[in-house]
Design a protein around this motif. Structure first.
Motif, short mmCIF file in Angstrom:
data_model
loop_
_atom_site.label_atom_id
_atom_site.label_comp_id
_atom_site.label_asym_id
_atom_site.label_seq_id
_atom_site.Cartn_x
_atom_site.Cartn_y
_atom_site.Cartn_z
N UNK A 290 -56.56 64.14 48.03
CA UNK A 290 -56.38 65.59 48.17
C UNK A 290 -57.65 66.35 47.81
N UNK A 291 -58.38 65.84 46.80
CA UNK A 291 -59.65 66.50 46.44
C UNK A 291 -60.65 66.41 47.58
N UNK A 292 -60.72 65.25 48.25
CA UNK A 292 -61.62 65.09 49.38
C UNK A 292 -61.20 65.99 50.54
N UNK A 293 -59.90 66.10 50.79
CA UNK A 293 -59.41 66.97 51.84
C UNK A 293 -59.71 68.43 51.54
N UNK A 294 -59.49 68.82 50.30
CA UNK A 294 -59.78 70.20 49.91
C UNK A 294 -61.28 70.50 49.99
N UNK A 295 -62.11 69.48 49.69
CA UNK A 295 -63.56 69.68 49.78
C UNK A 295 -63.99 69.94 51.23
N UNK A 296 -63.38 69.23 52.18
CA UNK A 296 -63.69 69.47 53.60
C UNK A 296 -63.30 70.89 53.99
N UNK A 297 -62.10 71.29 53.62
CA UNK A 297 -61.64 72.64 53.96
C UNK A 297 -62.51 73.71 53.29
N UNK A 298 -62.87 73.47 52.04
CA UNK A 298 -63.69 74.44 51.31
C UNK A 298 -65.06 74.60 51.95
N UNK A 299 -65.68 73.48 52.35
CA UNK A 299 -67.01 73.57 52.97
C UNK A 299 -66.96 74.21 54.34
N UNK A 300 -65.87 74.02 55.08
CA UNK A 300 -65.74 74.68 56.39
C UNK A 300 -65.78 76.19 56.23
N UNK A 301 -64.98 76.72 55.33
CA UNK A 301 -64.95 78.17 55.13
C UNK A 301 -66.23 78.66 54.46
N UNK A 302 -66.82 77.86 53.59
CA UNK A 302 -68.04 78.29 52.89
C UNK A 302 -69.19 78.47 53.88
N UNK A 303 -69.45 77.45 54.69
CA UNK A 303 -70.58 77.52 55.61
C UNK A 303 -70.31 78.52 56.74
N UNK A 304 -69.07 78.68 57.15
CA UNK A 304 -68.78 79.67 58.19
C UNK A 304 -69.09 81.07 57.68
N UNK B 63 -74.18 75.30 67.47
CA UNK B 63 -73.80 73.91 67.28
C UNK B 63 -73.08 73.71 65.95
N UNK B 64 -73.59 74.34 64.89
CA UNK B 64 -72.98 74.23 63.57
C UNK B 64 -71.59 74.87 63.56
N UNK B 65 -71.46 76.02 64.20
CA UNK B 65 -70.16 76.70 64.25
C UNK B 65 -69.14 75.88 65.01
N UNK B 66 -69.58 75.24 66.10
CA UNK B 66 -68.66 74.38 66.85
C UNK B 66 -68.18 73.22 66.00
N UNK B 67 -69.10 72.65 65.22
CA UNK B 67 -68.70 71.55 64.33
C UNK B 67 -67.67 72.02 63.30
N UNK B 68 -67.88 73.19 62.74
CA UNK B 68 -66.93 73.72 61.77
C UNK B 68 -65.58 74.00 62.41
N UNK B 69 -65.58 74.56 63.61
CA UNK B 69 -64.31 74.86 64.28
C UNK B 69 -63.56 73.58 64.64
N UNK B 70 -64.28 72.58 65.12
CA UNK B 70 -63.63 71.32 65.46
C UNK B 70 -63.08 70.64 64.22
N UNK B 71 -63.83 70.71 63.12
CA UNK B 71 -63.34 70.10 61.87
C UNK B 71 -62.11 70.81 61.36
N UNK B 72 -62.10 72.15 61.46
CA UNK B 72 -60.93 72.89 61.01
C UNK B 72 -59.70 72.58 61.86
#
Length: 630
Positions: free
Chosen positions: A359-373, A446-455
């Motif tokens: 869950x911590x790893x999953x939350x870290x992915x979600x947190x970084x998506x919103x942070x970098x966006x 390119x970075x935004x597309x990566x974030x959107x696809x990850x989300x």
């Protein structure tokens, strides 16, 4: 009540035995009438309130006139009929100053904090009580059946322990059970059996004294914790091997006879003050009597009566031998089953730990998506790298073209790029004529597309993946995001460190100028030491100037020419070299008054030769001998 004459419907689904109950309440009558009617229907239930109140008074051994105040808690105390019944029983008004719903929970939380080693709370005096009396039975040595005694009465303070002394020459069994089975909330009254093993007689054939410790711990669980056999041996025999569980104690012959032979006694140890148990109802087993007094015990041993007062007492040693206890607890899980459950518990703990990490790893992915966006739309936008990944291979069927801002670039089939239809290369462009701004925009896209696809992946098929999958996704985000974040942080730290380094260079340059002009503050510093300061300041200034020029030629999207850690190292080196020289103390200079005082003391001080010449010796015959050097 409302003036509306419509009846109020009352419906209760599945009230009892899957049966629905329905009724109506007329609005034409007053609310007081319905309350009185409701209390009349519940009169037999409200009368039950007095049962626990009466039992509480009997167990506490107090009278109504001894009570000064009554505080009620609990949700049911809000019922007016219940409150009135309690007030009627105690013949006084009840108080409701405490939170009726939280009082018990707060008390439990406080007790847990007091018992837990992880919390430190103020000391409160709280005495727990054993709710059900506990008795102990054992087989009598006189073949008179089983002896039964109540060792812990009702409302006995808890935790508590008792030491019971038996006189036995062979192993025996203790059986613990609740004295009043009718008061138990469960049908089984037997607690368990405890077999004391390895009991043997004394060397002279007499029965051995066996001390058994019975305890009720803080959790209210009764158990036989230990058993010790007391053996009397002579001082000569005691010099041998005692064994692993044996201990020696030297006593006189009379000291060991502290109770009559054949008597069983008990010694009580409570962690709290004992409660007054007089006038309590008699249990199935009588309370265990205390041991007879020492004087009474000695009176029964005729061989010690009439001994000469000056007779020499035989020295004996008492050996305490620990005895094993075999437990057989009623309704206890078998040992193999208990071990299986413990292993299962350990597996569940490991699963919880792994789930937490996942869950911590999953939350870290979600947190970084919103942070970098969020950062890409703000401060990180100008720090995006302008490097684009150009294709290094081309299709086999010919050349590939790329149209960029009106300029055309081609790649030949031999994978060697060349520029065509490019008359001039605009500023801030690469060799292909692609502007930095355009490439930064492509990089942001390119970075935004990566974030959107990850989300999108995270909220669909990635909602329940393993830890390693989330870490892989996180690494993909960091691969593009960490360089941008690093360049931004460097742009914030670098100017501050350059400013601090420049201030120190100016400070030490002013010191060098003062030393050159012969200032009193730095005249004591030698020229070679000051030359070290000049060299360090000069080298640091040249390095700072070079790095600033190199950095100014780069854009925010480029890798920095110098990092904040390098500037900090230079600053620390400058401080170490310069402060080591400039912090030298001035030599101490005596004032003129002190110099004159020292000269006067030196003039008045006589030399050892002068003192020798002036001293006269005295001869043994009384004549004076003069040391004039004759």
């Amino acid at each position: 009540m409302s003036s509306n004459s419509t009846d109020i419907p009352l419906n209760i689904e599945c009230f009892m035995d899957d049966k629905d109950v329905s009724g109506k309440m007329s609005r034409l009558r007053s609310l007081a009438f319905y309350r009185a009617q409701f209390e009349e229907l519940c009169a037999d239930l409200i009368e039950r309130v007095t049962v626990p109140l009466t039992a509480a008074l009997e167990q506490a051994q107090v009278q109504l006139q001894d009570i000064s105040a009554v505080e009620i808690v609990g949700g049911a105390t809000r019922i007016p009929a219940v409150k009135a019944q309690i007030s009627k029983f105690f013949k006084r008004d009840v108080s409701t100053t405490l939170n009726a719903d939280e009082a018990v929970a707060r008390g439990c939380a406080l007790q847990c904090a007091m018992l837990s080693p992880a919390f430190k709370v103020r000391d409160f005096s709280i005495t727990d009580a054993i709710p059900f009396p506990i008795s102990l039975s054992w087989s009598s040595e006189a073949d008179e059946g089983k002896s039964c005694h109540e060792i812990f009465g009702k409302n006995h303070p808890s935790p508590s322990s008792k030491v019971i002394t038996y006189h036995r020459n062979k192993p025996f069994v203790l059986e613990a059970f609740y004295s009043d089975p009718g008061s138990l909330p469960f049908p089984e009254a037997k607690i368990g059996e405890y077999r004391v093993q390895n009991v043997q007689a004394q060397d002279n054939g007499e029965k051995s004294k066996v001390k058994v410790k019975v305890q009720v711990n803080t959790s209210g669980i009764m158990s036989v914790t230990s058993a010790t056999m007391v053996m009397r041996v002579s001082a000569i025999d005691a010099d041998g091997d005692l064994g692993e569980n044996a201990a020696l104690e030297e006593v006189s012959t009379q000291d060991g006879l502290d109770e009559a032979e054949g008597q069983d006694k008990t010694q009580e140890t409570n962690h709290h003050s004992p409660l007054d148990r007089e006038n309590q109802p008699t249990a199935q087993c009588p309370l265990m009597d205390k041991a007879p007094s020492l004087s009474h015990s000695l009176g029964q041993n005729a061989e010690f009566v009439g001994q000469p007062p000056n007779a020499k007492k035989a020295k004996m040693k008492v050996k305490h031998v620990g005895l094993p206890i075999e437990e057989k607890i009623t309704l206890q899980l078998p040992e193999d089953r208990l071990n299986t459950l413990l292993e299962l518990e350990e597996q569940m703990i490991q699963q919880d730990h792994q789930e937490k990490e996942r869950n911590n790893a999953k939350n870290a992915v979600e947190e970084n998506v919103y942070f970098y966006r969020h950062k890409l739309e703000g401060p990180y936008q100008t720090f995006l790298s302008a490097d684009l990944e150009h294709p290094h291979t081309v299709p086999a069927d010919g050349a590939v073209g790329l149209e960029v801002e009106g300029h055309q670039a081609f790649w030949t089939c031999d994978n060697k790029p060349f520029i065509s239809v490019l008359t001039t290369v605009p500023p801030h462009t690469d060799s292909l004529g692609v502007s930095t701004k355009t490439k930064a925009g492509l990089m942001q896209k390119k970075f935004s597309e990566l974030l959107n696809l990850t989300e999108s992946w995270l909220y669909n098929e990635g909602a329940d993946q393993d830890k390693q999958t989330y870490l892989h996704k996180l690494a993909e985000i960091h691969k593009l995001g960490m360089p941008v974040k690093d360049r931004y942080q460097e742009s914030v730290k670098r100017p501050k460190l350059f400013e601090e380094l420049s201030a120190k260079i100016q400070q030490y340059s002013a010191v060098m100028e003062e030393h050159k002009n012969g200032s009193e503050n730095y005249r004591h510093i030698d020229e070679p030491d000051m030359e070290k300061v000049r060299a360090c300041v000069r080298d640091t200034y040249e390095w700072m100037t070079t790095m600033k020029i190199s950095q100014e030629q780069l854009g925010p999207e480029d890798e920095p020419a110098v990092r904040s850690t390098q500037i900090h190292v230079k600053l620390q080196t400058l401080l170490d070299v310069c402060e080591d020289v400039l912090s030298k103390p001035k030599p101490r200079v005596d004032s003129p008054a002190e110099e004159s005082m020292q000269a006067e003391l030196s003039a008045n001080r006589k030399s050892p030769e002068d003192v020798t010449m002036e001293c006269d010796g005295v001869l043994p015959n009384g004549e004076r001998a003069s040391h004039d050097g004759d």
